[in-house]
Design a protein around this motif. Structure first.
Motif, mmCIF file in Angstrom:
data_model
loop_
_atom_site.group_PDB
_atom_site.id
_atom_site.type_symbol
_atom_site.label_atom_id
_atom_site.label_comp_id
_atom_site.label_asym_id
_atom_site.label_seq_id
_atom_site.Cartn_x
_atom_site.Cartn_y
_atom_site.Cartn_z
ATOM 1 N N ASP A 14 0.831 -1.206 0.000
ATOM 2 C CA ASP A 14 0.000 0.000 0.000
ATOM 3 C C ASP A 14 0.866 1.258 0.000
ATOM 4 N N SER A 15 1.981 1.206 0.678
ATOM 5 C CA SER A 15 2.872 2.378 0.761
ATOM 6 C C SER A 15 3.534 2.717 -0.579
ATOM 7 N N ASP A 16 3.382 1.849 -1.593
ATOM 8 C CA ASP A 16 3.922 2.116 -2.935
ATOM 9 C C ASP A 16 2.972 2.940 -3.793
ATOM 10 N N ALA A 17 1.792 3.264 -3.295
ATOM 11 C CA ALA A 17 0.760 3.896 -4.118
ATOM 12 C C ALA A 17 1.228 5.211 -4.748
ATOM 13 N N GLU A 18 1.899 6.048 -4.003
ATOM 14 C CA GLU A 18 2.341 7.329 -4.551
ATOM 15 C C GLU A 18 3.387 7.135 -5.657
ATOM 16 N N THR A 19 4.336 6.233 -5.418
ATOM 17 C CA THR A 19 5.351 5.934 -6.433
ATOM 18 C C THR A 19 4.705 5.329 -7.666
ATOM 19 N N LEU A 20 3.773 4.402 -7.463
ATOM 20 C CA LEU A 20 3.066 3.797 -8.587
ATOM 21 C C LEU A 20 2.341 4.862 -9.387
ATOM 22 N N PHE A 21 1.664 5.783 -8.710
ATOM 23 C CA PHE A 21 0.945 6.840 -9.420
ATOM 24 C C PHE A 21 1.888 7.677 -10.282
ATOM 25 N N PRO A 27 1.158 8.991 -19.673
ATOM 26 C CA PRO A 27 0.359 8.488 -20.795
ATOM 27 C C PRO A 27 1.146 7.628 -21.791
ATOM 28 N N ASP A 28 2.455 7.601 -21.694
ATOM 29 C CA ASP A 28 3.269 6.742 -22.560
ATOM 30 C C ASP A 28 3.454 5.340 -21.992
ATOM 31 N N ILE A 29 2.950 5.077 -20.794
ATOM 32 C CA ILE A 29 3.144 3.775 -20.154
ATOM 33 C C ILE A 29 1.905 2.887 -20.285
ATOM 34 N N GLY A 30 0.820 3.271 -19.658
ATOM 35 C CA GLY A 30 -0.369 2.426 -19.592
ATOM 36 C C GLY A 30 -0.969 2.007 -20.915
ATOM 37 N N PRO A 31 -1.284 2.953 -21.802
ATOM 38 C CA PRO A 31 -1.971 2.568 -23.038
ATOM 39 C C PRO A 31 -1.232 1.524 -23.884
ATOM 40 N N VAL A 32 0.092 1.604 -23.968
ATOM 41 C CA VAL A 32 0.802 0.596 -24.762
ATOM 42 C C VAL A 32 0.891 -0.733 -24.032
ATOM 43 N N ALA A 33 0.648 -0.717 -22.712
ATOM 44 C CA ALA A 33 0.623 -1.960 -21.938
ATOM 45 C C ALA A 33 -0.800 -2.498 -21.794
ATOM 46 N N TRP A 35 -3.643 -0.665 -20.521
ATOM 47 C CA TRP A 35 -4.485 -0.095 -19.476
ATOM 48 C C TRP A 35 -4.389 1.435 -19.493
ATOM 49 N N PRO A 36 -5.407 2.123 -18.992
ATOM 50 C CA PRO A 36 -5.385 3.590 -19.004
ATOM 51 C C PRO A 36 -4.422 4.139 -17.949
ATOM 52 N N PRO A 37 -3.897 5.342 -18.172
ATOM 53 C CA PRO A 37 -3.039 5.953 -17.147
ATOM 54 C C PRO A 37 -3.797 6.073 -15.819
ATOM 55 N N HIS A 38 -3.075 5.923 -14.728
ATOM 56 C CA HIS A 38 -3.697 6.081 -13.418
ATOM 57 C C HIS A 38 -4.084 7.547 -13.228
ATOM 58 N N THR A 39 -5.197 7.761 -12.549
ATOM 59 C CA THR A 39 -5.752 9.105 -12.416
ATOM 60 C C THR A 39 -5.503 9.753 -11.060
ATOM 61 N N SER A 40 -5.096 8.955 -10.070
ATOM 62 C CA SER A 40 -4.863 9.494 -8.731
ATOM 63 C C SER A 40 -4.084 8.478 -7.900
ATOM 64 N N VAL A 41 -3.580 8.928 -6.772
ATOM 65 C CA VAL A 41 -2.913 8.014 -5.841
ATOM 66 C C VAL A 41 -3.908 6.957 -5.372
ATOM 67 N N SER A 44 -4.206 4.285 -7.922
ATOM 68 C CA SER A 44 -3.045 3.389 -7.852
ATOM 69 C C SER A 44 -3.145 2.452 -6.657
ATOM 70 N N LEU A 45 -3.623 2.950 -5.520
ATOM 71 C CA LEU A 45 -3.810 2.096 -4.343
ATOM 72 C C LEU A 45 -4.822 0.993 -4.636
ATOM 73 N N GLU A 46 -5.899 1.338 -5.334
ATOM 74 C CA GLU A 46 -6.899 0.337 -5.707
ATOM 75 C C GLU A 46 -6.279 -0.742 -6.605
ATOM 76 N N ILE A 47 -5.433 -0.342 -7.540
ATOM 77 C CA ILE A 47 -4.766 -1.298 -8.428
ATOM 78 C C ILE A 47 -3.847 -2.214 -7.621
ATOM 79 N N ILE A 48 -3.119 -1.642 -6.657
ATOM 80 C CA ILE A 48 -2.250 -2.450 -5.791
ATOM 81 C C ILE A 48 -3.073 -3.493 -5.045
ATOM 82 N N ARG A 49 -4.219 -3.101 -4.548
ATOM 83 C CA ARG A 49 -5.046 -3.995 -3.728
ATOM 84 C C ARG A 49 -5.847 -5.014 -4.543
#
Length: 153
Positions: A14-21, A27-33, A35-41, A44-49
């Motif tokens: 959970d403590s990685d959420a800010e770094t993950l965000f 926008p150059d990361i998620g779409p080519v992988a 998934w959409p870019p993360h919109t908030s910390v 990102s926390l929800e994705i971690i969980r």
């Protein structure tokens, strides 16, 4: 946890959420992988969980910094997944923050992760390898893995 000389592959916290965000909102990361870019910390926390809580999904962490710079994972046939997989087959995927492209971290991480799963006899074949192709110098990783493991595309 899996280690190489310069990397630690560990479960997301959970403590990685800010770094993950910071990494995944690019926008150059998620779409080519895929998934959409993360919109908030909080996003990102929800994705971690949820997404990143699967057993073989790891944060890629350079030992020199102790902070995640990307992610690699393997999803097995017994997990709910879009790829059609048979018994003992899996799908692997990865991404890494743009400022870390071309440093060889993801090829190193994916190789050791696939090798670890193979050594534990968790999988006999990778059904697919999901890669970020767009301008990513780590693209030859897919060919490299294919020469070492049974991969079905």
């Amino acid at each position: 946890m899996i280690e190489t000389d310069r990397l630690i592959l560990r479960h997301w916290r959970d403590s990685d959420a800010e770094t993950l965000f910071k990494l995944a909102s690019d926008p150059d990361i998620g779409p080519v992988a895929g998934w959409p870019p993360h919109t908030s910390v909080e996003n990102s926390l929800e994705i971690i969980r949820t997404v990143f809580s699967a057993p073989e999904i790891y944060a890629v962490v350079p030992k020199a910094t102790g902070e995640p710079v990307g992610c690699c994972g393997i999803v097995f046939s017994n997990n709910v997944d879009k790829a059609a997989k048979g018994l003992n087959e899996a799908e692997t995927g990865y991404w890494i923050g743009k400022s870390y492209w071309g440093k060889g971290m993801i090829p190193e991480a994916v190789r050791v992760h696939v090798h670890s799963c193979s050594a534990q006899k968790q999988t006999h074949a990778l059904v697919s390898v999901n890669v970020m192709i767009s301008d990513n110098p780590d693209f030859p990783l897919m060919v490299s893995i294919a020469s070492s493991y049974s991969i079905i595309f």
